[in-house]
Design a protein around this motif. Structure first.
Motif, PDB file in Angstrom:
ATOM      1  N   TRP A  53       0.822  -1.132  -0.045  1.00 31.55           N
ATOM      2  CA  TRP A  53       0.005   0.129   0.329  1.00 31.55           C
ATOM      3  C   TRP A  53       0.778   1.234  -0.079  1.00 31.55           C
ATOM      4  N   PHE A  54       0.577   2.038  -1.022  1.00 29.17           N
ATOM      5  CA  PHE A  54       1.511   3.396  -1.114  1.00 29.17           C
ATOM      6  C   PHE A  54       0.604   4.402  -0.913  1.00 29.17           C
ATOM      7  N   ASP A  55       0.730   5.334   0.102  1.00 25.55           N
ATOM      8  CA  ASP A  55      -0.008   6.458   0.593  1.00 25.55           C
ATOM      9  C   ASP A  55       0.604   7.955   0.886  1.00 25.55           C
ATOM     10  N   VAL A  56      -0.184   8.716   0.375  1.00 22.30           N
ATOM     11  CA  VAL A  56       0.353  10.218   1.049  1.00 22.30           C
ATOM     12  C   VAL A  56      -0.386  10.401   2.151  1.00 22.30           C
ATOM     13  N   GLU A  57       0.476  10.375   3.183  1.00 27.63           N
ATOM     14  CA  GLU A  57      -0.233  10.519   4.553  1.00 27.63           C
ATOM     15  C   GLU A  57      -0.692  12.172   4.879  1.00 27.63           C
ATOM     16  N   GLU A  58       0.300  12.960   4.469  1.00 25.08           N
ATOM     17  CA  GLU A  58       0.201  14.407   4.493  1.00 25.08           C
ATOM     18  C   GLU A  58       0.717  15.206   3.198  1.00 25.08           C
ATOM     19  N   ALA A  59       0.078  16.491   2.967  1.00 25.46           N
ATOM     20  CA  ALA A  59       0.898  16.866   1.824  1.00 25.46           C
ATOM     21  C   ALA A  59       0.851  18.666   1.959  1.00 25.46           C
ATOM     22  N   LYS A  60       1.745  19.273   1.532  1.00 29.17           N
ATOM     23  CA  LYS A  60       1.673  20.773   1.335  1.00 29.17           C
ATOM     24  C   LYS A  60       1.938  21.184  -0.097  1.00 29.17           C
ATOM     25  N   LEU A  61       1.284  22.098  -0.375  1.00 32.60           N
ATOM     26  CA  LEU A  61       1.548  22.614  -1.707  1.00 32.60           C
ATOM     27  C   LEU A  61       1.924  24.081  -1.663  1.00 32.60           C
ATOM     28  N   TYR A  69      -5.874  12.765  -0.486  1.00 30.14           N
ATOM     29  CA  TYR A  69      -6.481  11.810   0.038  1.00 30.14           C
ATOM     30  C   TYR A  69      -6.525  10.605  -1.171  1.00 30.14           C
ATOM     31  N   TRP A  70      -5.224  10.308  -1.224  1.00 28.31           N
ATOM     32  CA  TRP A  70      -4.660   9.271  -2.215  1.00 28.31           C
ATOM     33  C   TRP A  70      -4.148   8.174  -1.644  1.00 28.31           C
ATOM     34  N   GLY A  71      -4.337   6.959  -2.157  1.00 23.31           N
ATOM     35  CA  GLY A  71      -3.467   5.479  -1.768  1.00 23.31           C
ATOM     36  C   GLY A  71      -3.788   4.652  -2.896  1.00 23.31           C
ATOM     37  N   GLU A  72      -2.740   3.679  -3.087  1.00 29.39           N
ATOM     38  CA  GLU A  72      -2.708   2.766  -4.244  1.00 29.39           C
ATOM     39  C   GLU A  72      -2.034   1.574  -3.831  1.00 29.39           C
ATOM     40  N   THR A  73      -2.895   0.258  -4.120  1.00 33.57           N
ATOM     41  CA  THR A  73      -2.136  -0.985  -3.664  1.00 33.57           C
ATOM     42  C   THR A  73      -1.654  -1.406  -5.023  1.00 33.57           C
ATOM     43  N   VAL A  74      -0.219  -1.825  -4.912  1.00 31.46           N
ATOM     44  CA  VAL A  74       0.584  -2.427  -5.975  1.00 31.46           C
ATOM     45  C   VAL A  74       0.831  -3.909  -5.513  1.00 31.46           C
ATOM     46  N   ASP A 113       0.051  -4.401   2.540  1.00 32.38           N
ATOM     47  CA  ASP A 113      -1.246  -4.344   2.448  1.00 32.38           C
ATOM     48  C   ASP A 113      -2.135  -5.129   3.268  1.00 32.38           C
ATOM     49  N   GLU A 114      -1.490  -6.267   3.501  1.00 34.09           N
ATOM     50  CA  GLU A 114      -2.120  -7.376   4.161  1.00 34.09           C
ATOM     51  C   GLU A 114      -2.136  -7.319   5.691  1.00 34.09           C
ATOM     52  N   ASP A 115      -0.757  -6.685   6.383  1.00 37.61           N
ATOM     53  CA  ASP A 115      -0.385  -6.981   7.614  1.00 37.61           C
ATOM     54  C   ASP A 115      -0.010  -5.297   8.220  1.00 37.61           C
ATOM     55  N   TYR A 116      -1.050  -4.656   8.543  1.00 37.96           N
ATOM     56  CA  TYR A 116      -0.874  -3.238   8.805  1.00 37.96           C
ATOM     57  C   TYR A 116       0.022  -3.068  10.211  1.00 37.96           C
ATOM     58  N   MET A 117       0.418  -4.325  10.800  1.00 36.45           N
ATOM     59  CA  MET A 117       1.061  -4.077  12.041  1.00 36.45           C
ATOM     60  C   MET A 117       2.744  -4.347  11.829  1.00 36.45           C
ATOM     61  N   LYS A 118       2.996  -4.523  10.538  1.00 32.46           N
ATOM     62  CA  LYS A 118       4.321  -4.623  10.392  1.00 32.46           C
ATOM     63  C   LYS A 118       4.777  -3.327  10.164  1.00 32.46           C
ATOM     64  N   ASP A 119       6.202  -3.151  10.389  1.00 30.88           N
ATOM     65  CA  ASP A 119       6.748  -1.881  10.190  1.00 30.88           C
ATOM     66  C   ASP A 119       6.526  -1.253   8.773  1.00 30.88           C
ATOM     67  N   ALA A 120       6.433  -0.127   8.292  1.00 29.78           N
ATOM     68  CA  ALA A 120       6.452   0.486   7.156  1.00 29.78           C
ATOM     69  C   ALA A 120       7.545   0.308   6.520  1.00 29.78           C
TER      70      ALA A 120
END
Length: 129
Positions: A53-61, A69-74, A113-120
């Motif tokens: 799972w790739f996710d933008v947690e926060e952004a500044k323009l 508000y974007w995320g993508e599973t690869v 994407d399947e184990d959110y408890m793993k370290d990022a």
């Protein structure tokens, strides 16, 4: 430097955000659209044997908080070209002109994407000028 998107092929102006043993992310350009808003194009690589799972947690323009508000599973071992969109509504609410965006700061998180408890695999901020 932000590069207006000319094609989907790679270019020497592409911006490598990260490339580690788990994942790669390359920003390949951007475009603006009156309906979709500001669109950042990126190339993602999953080097693992698990879906990611790739996710933008926060952004500044231009230094102003504005999240896409974007995320993508690869899928495991796969690659993807993606569009990270900031809607016209979000830009207008933050009083950001999409034609004047010169700096993007994103906090990226890449995780299993399947184990959110793993370290990022990736959890870091990147600035694109």
């Amino acid at each position: 430097m932000l590069r207006k998107l000319a094609s989907s092929s790679t270019s020497n102006t592409d911006v490598l955000l990260f490339d580690n043993e788990h994942a790669t992310m390359i920003v390949t350009g951007y475009e603006t659209d009156d309906i979709w808003g500001f669109i950042l194009h990126a190339y993602l690589v999953n080097k693992t044997d698990s879906d990611m799972w790739f996710d933008v947690e926060e952004a500044k323009l231009n230094g102003i908080d504005c999240d896409p508000y974007w995320g993508e599973t690869v899928c495991a071992g796969k690659k993807a070209y993606v569009e990270i969109d900031w809607s016209t509504y979000s830009l207008e609410s933050a009083e950001i002109s999409m034609d004047a965006i010169s700096s993007i700061e994103i906090l990226m998180e890449v995780s299993d994407d399947e184990d959110y408890m793993k370290d990022a695999y990736v959890e870091e901020s990147y600035v694109i000028n």
